[in-house]
Write an enzyme that holds these catalytic residues in place. Structure first.
Site, PDB file in Angstrom:
ATOM      1  N   ASP A  12       0.838  -1.195   0.000  1.00  0.00           N
ATOM      2  CA  ASP A  12       0.000   0.000   0.000  1.00  0.00           C
ATOM      3  C   ASP A  12       0.878   1.252   0.000  1.00  0.00           C
ATOM      4  O   ASP A  12       1.603   1.497   0.965  1.00  0.00           O
ATOM      5  CB  ASP A  12      -0.889  -0.026   1.248  1.00  0.00           C
ATOM      6  CG  ASP A  12      -2.061   0.918   1.127  1.00  0.00           C
ATOM      7  OD1 ASP A  12      -2.105   1.685   0.157  1.00  0.00           O
ATOM      8  OD2 ASP A  12      -2.950   0.878   1.998  1.00  0.00           O
ATOM      9  N   ASP A  13       0.814   1.998  -1.071  1.00  0.00           N
ATOM     10  CA  ASP A  13       1.594   3.239  -1.208  1.00  0.00           C
ATOM     11  C   ASP A  13       3.097   2.992  -1.301  1.00  0.00           C
ATOM     12  O   ASP A  13       3.891   3.855  -0.918  1.00  0.00           O
ATOM     13  CB  ASP A  13       1.333   4.208  -0.035  1.00  0.00           C
ATOM     14  CG  ASP A  13      -0.056   4.804  -0.069  1.00  0.00           C
ATOM     15  OD1 ASP A  13      -0.818   4.487  -0.991  1.00  0.00           O
ATOM     16  OD2 ASP A  13      -0.388   5.569   0.859  1.00  0.00           O
ATOM     17  N   CYS A  22      -5.749   4.353  -4.129  1.00  0.00           N
ATOM     18  CA  CYS A  22      -5.908   3.028  -3.552  1.00  0.00           C
ATOM     19  C   CYS A  22      -7.090   2.206  -4.059  1.00  0.00           C
ATOM     20  O   CYS A  22      -6.935   1.203  -4.747  1.00  0.00           O
ATOM     21  CB  CYS A  22      -6.015   3.274  -2.056  1.00  0.00           C
ATOM     22  SG  CYS A  22      -6.486   1.908  -1.109  1.00  0.00           S
ATOM     23  N   ARG A  51      -7.549  -1.242  -6.520  1.00  0.00           N
ATOM     24  CA  ARG A  51      -8.032  -2.517  -5.978  1.00  0.00           C
ATOM     25  C   ARG A  51      -9.285  -2.982  -6.711  1.00  0.00           C
ATOM     26  O   ARG A  51      -9.492  -4.182  -6.927  1.00  0.00           O
ATOM     27  CB  ARG A  51      -8.318  -2.352  -4.480  1.00  0.00           C
ATOM     28  CG  ARG A  51      -7.040  -2.222  -3.685  1.00  0.00           C
ATOM     29  CD  ARG A  51      -7.237  -1.521  -2.343  1.00  0.00           C
ATOM     30  NE  ARG A  51      -5.962  -0.964  -1.927  1.00  0.00           N
ATOM     31  CZ  ARG A  51      -5.104  -1.555  -1.094  1.00  0.00           C
ATOM     32  NH1 ARG A  51      -5.412  -2.678  -0.517  1.00  0.00           N
ATOM     33  NH2 ARG A  51      -3.954  -0.998  -0.814  1.00  0.00           N
ATOM     34  N   LYS A  58      -5.965  -5.057   3.736  1.00  0.00           N
ATOM     35  CA  LYS A  58      -6.849  -3.900   3.547  1.00  0.00           C
ATOM     36  C   LYS A  58      -7.802  -4.108   2.378  1.00  0.00           C
ATOM     37  O   LYS A  58      -7.389  -4.477   1.281  1.00  0.00           O
ATOM     38  CB  LYS A  58      -5.967  -2.668   3.309  1.00  0.00           C
ATOM     39  CG  LYS A  58      -6.723  -1.415   2.945  1.00  0.00           C
ATOM     40  CD  LYS A  58      -5.769  -0.246   2.892  1.00  0.00           C
ATOM     41  CE  LYS A  58      -6.167   0.729   1.806  1.00  0.00           C
ATOM     42  NZ  LYS A  58      -5.265   1.875   1.721  1.00  0.00           N
ATOM     43  N   HIS A  67     -11.023  -1.720   1.661  1.00  0.00           N
ATOM     44  CA  HIS A  67     -11.268  -0.357   1.186  1.00  0.00           C
ATOM     45  C   HIS A  67     -12.212  -0.293  -0.016  1.00  0.00           C
ATOM     46  O   HIS A  67     -12.089   0.601  -0.858  1.00  0.00           O
ATOM     47  CB  HIS A  67      -9.942   0.334   0.836  1.00  0.00           C
ATOM     48  CG  HIS A  67     -10.046   1.838   0.869  1.00  0.00           C
ATOM     49  ND1 HIS A  67      -9.080   2.658   0.367  1.00  0.00           N
ATOM     50  CD2 HIS A  67     -11.016   2.666   1.351  1.00  0.00           C
ATOM     51  CE1 HIS A  67      -9.438   3.926   0.520  1.00  0.00           C
ATOM     52  NE2 HIS A  67     -10.609   3.950   1.118  1.00  0.00           N
ATOM     53  N   HIS A  74       1.768   2.026   4.012  1.00  0.00           N
ATOM     54  CA  HIS A  74       0.909   3.222   4.107  1.00  0.00           C
ATOM     55  C   HIS A  74       1.130   3.898   5.463  1.00  0.00           C
ATOM     56  O   HIS A  74       1.301   3.229   6.464  1.00  0.00           O
ATOM     57  CB  HIS A  74      -0.549   2.752   3.975  1.00  0.00           C
ATOM     58  CG  HIS A  74      -1.545   3.856   3.757  1.00  0.00           C
ATOM     59  ND1 HIS A  74      -1.772   4.845   4.683  1.00  0.00           N
ATOM     60  CD2 HIS A  74      -2.405   4.094   2.737  1.00  0.00           C
ATOM     61  CE1 HIS A  74      -2.723   5.645   4.227  1.00  0.00           C
ATOM     62  NE2 HIS A  74      -3.118   5.219   3.045  1.00  0.00           N
ATOM     63  N   ASP A  87       0.035  -0.492  -4.857  1.00  0.00           N
ATOM     64  CA  ASP A  87      -1.293  -0.172  -5.387  1.00  0.00           C
ATOM     65  C   ASP A  87      -1.365   1.159  -6.113  1.00  0.00           C
ATOM     66  O   ASP A  87      -2.320   1.423  -6.843  1.00  0.00           O
ATOM     67  CB  ASP A  87      -2.350  -0.219  -4.270  1.00  0.00           C
ATOM     68  CG  ASP A  87      -2.140   0.869  -3.224  1.00  0.00           C
ATOM     69  OD1 ASP A  87      -1.013   1.391  -3.109  1.00  0.00           O
ATOM     70  OD2 ASP A  87      -3.108   1.187  -2.511  1.00  0.00           O
ATOM     71  N   ASN A  88      -0.392   2.019  -5.884  1.00  0.00           N
ATOM     72  CA  ASN A  88      -0.343   3.319  -6.582  1.00  0.00           C
ATOM     73  C   ASN A  88       1.021   3.922  -6.263  1.00  0.00           C
ATOM     74  O   ASN A  88       1.841   3.292  -5.606  1.00  0.00           O
ATOM     75  CB  ASN A  88      -1.487   4.253  -6.128  1.00  0.00           C
ATOM     76  CG  ASN A  88      -1.747   4.230  -4.636  1.00  0.00           C
ATOM     77  OD1 ASN A  88      -2.794   3.797  -4.186  1.00  0.00           O
ATOM     78  ND2 ASN A  88      -0.769   4.649  -3.835  1.00  0.00           N
ATOM     79  N   LYS A  91       1.588   9.618  -5.589  1.00  0.00           N
ATOM     80  CA  LYS A  91       0.206   9.126  -5.462  1.00  0.00           C
ATOM     81  C   LYS A  91      -0.820  10.244  -5.675  1.00  0.00           C
ATOM     82  O   LYS A  91      -0.636  11.361  -5.218  1.00  0.00           O
ATOM     83  CB  LYS A  91       0.025   8.539  -4.065  1.00  0.00           C
ATOM     84  CG  LYS A  91      -1.380   8.065  -3.746  1.00  0.00           C
ATOM     85  CD  LYS A  91      -1.460   7.562  -2.318  1.00  0.00           C
ATOM     86  CE  LYS A  91      -2.886   7.168  -1.936  1.00  0.00           C
ATOM     87  NZ  LYS A  91      -2.973   6.705  -0.539  1.00  0.00           N
TER      88      LYS A  91
END
Lengths: 608, 325
Positions: free
Chosen positions: A53-54, A91, A95, A153, A155, A245, A351-352, A412
């Protein structure tokens, strides 16, 4: 009257029948392949998607980082690294495409739940959660005879019909929110103070003893795998790590593994990473670094205290990545131990782009505000020695986000390469390319759906369910098999829109429209083969190319019902941020001057 | 909080804590005395003590006067400077005791009811860290400081130049050389975060005394006195802290004209509350008392202590000037 009633009854019955048939169709799509593959399941590989994540493009050792990621690097060494892989800029849109294979504007994440604009509200495709018009990868893989597990996660919705168990995951341990504490259920805002978790479809009232997100997710997944090991079915595991993240919550013994290493500043670390990337073949020789963001200072002007504080944030981030790598290693080791490693496809990516926005400041930065008061109680462990503890909130800021995205521009949330291009590793039995190889074919996160359905020997049930939105991806099968270097032709294009920012990638070219001040609020055109850092806008010099790519953009808008938001996070940014200027290396000379030392022989004391 | 503000808080707390406190009063210093700070720092401690007991609190040998009763008001002013020596934290300081003392004591078989006042024996102190984090030569070093397990070498030397009247047993000055060798030790317990810091600290030390050859016309010799101080300290907030203190004294047998007195074997306990008022000012309040003091030869003493320590560092002062612009 009777006729009208009979007609009304007929309409009702027909609608119910259609609804029933639709459900039966979905059920059939899920169940029939399961029956078909029940016997030969052991021959099919397990699938593990590990999503960071991130995490940035340049944060793994195998992509040029000084951060130590031996376990992820081992996957890269055994498999293939992909350098032209795209996610979305944030994010949940990424996903949603990962799990549905469908464009965000049709799958419900046309905008992030947190930023749905007034003109998007209520429009199908802009629900803010993964909508029910799409069928998910776990639903289809489950139907194809796979066990389906998720940890981490989610989300993409919190209601009972939106949670992982309702979207195809047989077992799950999931954080439903977009972020929060790694240690407990503390969430970010006063409005939503408590993080929601589910385990196997039930909302948790508390977390397990000794909870730490990355560790617990790994423990749970290993438990899921072991629980069903005996039945011989392959498994699909979606490991959506919360790490790295922010907030950078980290066990104490992971916090000080790079003491002082980043005090040298972001410019030097970026240069070092790019040098390694070129040496490795991740980036071509001659690649330039993107210009330092105009509001980020040259670290040379900073006082030692600032260098230390900012450097320590990066130390924490590096620790987050290394800790995640450690737990990935635990999973790999476990699969080796139980004899499943060789038959498992691993897919790893972020994810980004890396997070360069001060999320905490955005939420809680206004003194006296509701969220500021909430932060005073729950998020006020601000001393550097408390960073990593419960109650601390550390994010590393735009300067280090650019490092994470070396050599690209921005981070991001943006549709510059720094927002959407990420490092991808694929390894496992289906990868026939040379071990440790690097591929620069154009890839997209939505490709995973067709790719993995193909691996599982099933297909997208569009034929039986014509209402399903179309897949936008292409199977990586030929590339993984070593039969092609790219699944896309020069005419194929990828396109993005989020927060009103837009982009199209076609061949070597990229068309980009970003709101000020990150962009020009106008179309810009880049040749990424020559200029991956997007330094040179070629729109004015290539009107024909611009026009051709605008056609692609319009086609994308039409096909996916893209509605540009009437409001968004950029609304006042141009006024709130420092005025944009071009950053020229070495300017102003004032800050690069040094004390002049005269020749010794010309030194003298003052005359009496 | 901004880095510089953290730096200020760290500096203020540590500088104030590590400034000088009265080694004479129960021969005990408060907890956090030997925390380290940025090299180049300075401190001026001002200390006020109100004491009573059966010994002269200005005399660290604590020679007991059985049946005696002494009250004293002791003040101290000093100056301390921190610096780097061979990449280790070091501190040099000088302390000037002063005050009044009055009471009834027995010495050389005679009872005295007297008082005295004036300046005591100035003491020089040198402390060098030998195990633990390196010296804080710059701001990042200071921000990174965590004591972990930290051990110092300590040396004190008192100069016998204070007010002394050889006809009286109670004096502010001691008319002899004396000093101390010690090994201040800190064990950090848990995180080093203002508001959550906890330490267990020990100071094993030996006091060494020269002879006083004119103690009411007689010669007084004193054996070495072993002392062990212990402190369990804990932050209440980022600026307030408290500690439980204990001291054990053993030895220090005084011989006056060949007549031996009692060896000390006593325990004192107390508490301290500390508060960092601002970047430059630190305040503590404490009380201590001996506990096994019912026998006529036992050391009996209690003490209230208030300290005000003003500290400064050129860097912090510079920041203040810039802010005031």
């Amino acid at each position: 009257m009777k006729t009208e009633m009979r007609h009304a009854m007929r309409v009702i019955v027909r609608k119910k029948l259609q609804s029933l048939l639709g459900m039966l169709g979905l059920v059939a799509a899920v169940i029939v392949p399961a029956m078909a593959y029940a016997e030969d399941a052991p021959r099919r590989p397990n699938i593990v998607i590990i999503l960071a994540d991130d995490m940035g493009f340049a944060d793994m050792g195998s992509f040029g980082s000084e951060i130590k990621t031996p376990n992820l690097d081992s996957l890269a060494k055994a498999g293939t690294r992909f350098t032209n892989f795209y996610t979305h800029a944030s994010c949940s849109p990424t996903r949603s495409m990962l799990l549905s294979g469908v464009d965000t504007h049709l799958n419900g994440l046309g905008n992030m739940n947190e930023w749905i604009a007034p003109n998007q509200a209520g429009v199908p495709g802009y629900e803010g959660n993964l909508n029910n018009r799409v069928v998910t990868m776990p639903q289809l893989l489950k139907g194809a005879g796979y066990h389906t597990y998720m940890v981490g996660k989610w989300h993409m919705g919190k209601a009972p019909d939106q949670i992982p168990a309702a979207r195809g995951f047989e077992r799950d341990f999931s954080l439903l929110d977009g972020g929060g504490s790694y240690w407990d259920m503390t969430n970010i805002t006063a409005a939503v103070p408590k993080s929601l978790f589910t385990e196997d479809g039930r909302y948790l009232t508390k977390l397990p003893e000794d909870y730490y997100a990355t560790k617990t997710y790994t423990d749970k997944l290993i438990g899921f795998i072991d629980a069903n090991r005996g039945d011989g079915k392959p498994f699909f595991a979606y490991v959506a790590h919360q790490a790295p993240h922010d907030p950078y919550h980290l066990p104490r013994d992971w916090r000080n593994r790079h003491p002082g290493e980043y005090d040298k500043g972001w410019d030097q670390v970026r240069q070092e990473r790019l040098k390694r990337q070129v040496e490795m073949g991740i980036m071509p020789a001659g690649t330039e670094l993107a210009e330092r963001m105009w509001f980020v200072p040259d670290p040379i002007v900073l006082a030692p205290a600032s260098r230390y504080i900012l450097g320590k944030k990066m130390e924490l981030y590096a620790g987050m990545v290394e800790n995640m790598d450690f737990h990935v290693g635990r999973l790999i080791d476990h699969l080796k131990k139980i004899g499943e490693y060789e038959n498992t496809i691993f897919i790893f990516f972020g994810d980004n782009g890396a997070e360069g926005t001060d999320l905490f400041g955005m939420i809680a930065g206004s003194p006296g505000s509701r969220d500021n008061l909430y932060a005073a109680i729950t998020w006020s462990q601000t001393h550097p020695n408390a960073w990593g503890d419960p109650g601390s909130w550390v994010g590393y800021g735009p300067m280090w986000a650019q490092v994470s995205m070396t050599p690209f521009s921005q981070f991001k949330g943006q549709l510059a390469e720094g927002g959407i291009r990420n490092a991808l590793i694929v390894s496992g039995p289906n990868v026939k390319r040379p071990a440790g190889s690097i591929n620069d074919g154009l890839m997209h996160v939505a490709d995973l759906m067709p790719t993995l359905l193909e691996v599982a020997g099933t297909s997208y049930p569009k034929a039986s369910q014509p209402d399903l939105p179309p897949l936008i991806g292409k199977s990586w099968g030929p590339v993984l098999a070593g039969k092609a270097d790219s699944v896309r032709t020069e005419q194929d294009y990828l396109a993005w829109e989020v927060f009103g920012n837009r982009a199209v990638r076609q061949g070597d070219w990229k068309l980009r429209w970003q709101l000020k001040p990150y962009g020009k609020s106008d179309w810009e055109l880049f040749n990424l083969a020559k200029d991956p850092a997007e330094r040179n806008d070629l729109a004015a010099q290539n009107p024909d190319k611009l026009k051709a790519m605008l056609v692609a953009w319009e086609s994308y808008v039409k096909a996916n019902n893209v509605i540009l938001p009437s409001r968004g996070p950029y609304d006042t940014l141009e006024k709130d941020m420092p005025q944009r200027v071009t950053v020229h290396p070495g300017f102003p000379p004032l800050i690069y001057q040094r004390q002049f030392v005269p020749p010794k022989e010309m030194l003298a004391d003052p005359k009496p | 909080m901004k880095p510089i503000n953290w730096l200020r808080l760290v500096f203020a707390t540590m500088l104030a804590a590590s400034a000088l406190f009265p080694p004479q009063a129960l021969a005990q210093v408060p907890g956090r005395f030997y925390w380290k700070n940025l090299s180049g720092g300075n401190a001026l401690p001002l200390i006020y003590n109100s004491m009573s007991g059966n010994t002269n609190p200005f005399d660290p040998s604590h020679t007991v006067s059985p049946g005696g009763s002494v009250d004293a008001t002791l003040a101290m002013a000093g100056y301390a400077h921190t610096f780097t020596l061979a990449d280790r934290s070091a501190m040099a300081a000088v302390i000037f005791p002063m005050g009044r003392i009055s009471g009834q004591v027995t010495a050389a078989g005679n009872a005295f009811n007297q008082s005295a006042s004036g300046f005591g024996d100035p003491t020089l102190e040198f402390n060098l860290n030998v195990l633990g984090p390196p010296a804080q030569k710059n701001i990042p070093d200071a921000l990174r400081y965590e004591p972990g397990v930290s051990i110092d070498l300590l040396a004190d030397l008192a100069l016998p130049v204070g007010e002394y009247d050889s006809s009286k047993p109670l004096n502010i000055g001691q008319n002899r050389w004396y000093g101390r060798l010690g090994m201040p030790t800190i064990f950090q317990i848990g995180p080093w975060v203002p508001g959550r810091r906890t330490t267990l600290e020990f100071l094993p030390a030996v006091w060494l005394f020269g002879d006083n050859d004119d103690y009411v016309g007689q010669t007084m010799e004193t054996d070495p006195l072993f002392q062990l101080d212990a402190h369990l300290t804990r932050d209440f907030t980022s600026r307030a802290w408290g500690s439980l203190d204990a001291s054990w004294y053993s030895g220090g047998q005084a011989t006056i004209n060949g007549v031996q007195g009692e060896k000390l074997n006593n325990l004192g306990i107390g508490f301290t509350f500390g508060y960092t008022v601002n970047d430059s000012l630190n305040l503590t309040f404490g009380y201590k008392s001996t506990i096994n003091d019912t026998g006529p030869g036992d050391l009996r003493m209690d003490s209230f202590m208030v300290t005000l320590v003003y500290g400064w560092h050129p860097l912090i002062e510079g920041f203040k000037r810039l802010e005031d612009e």
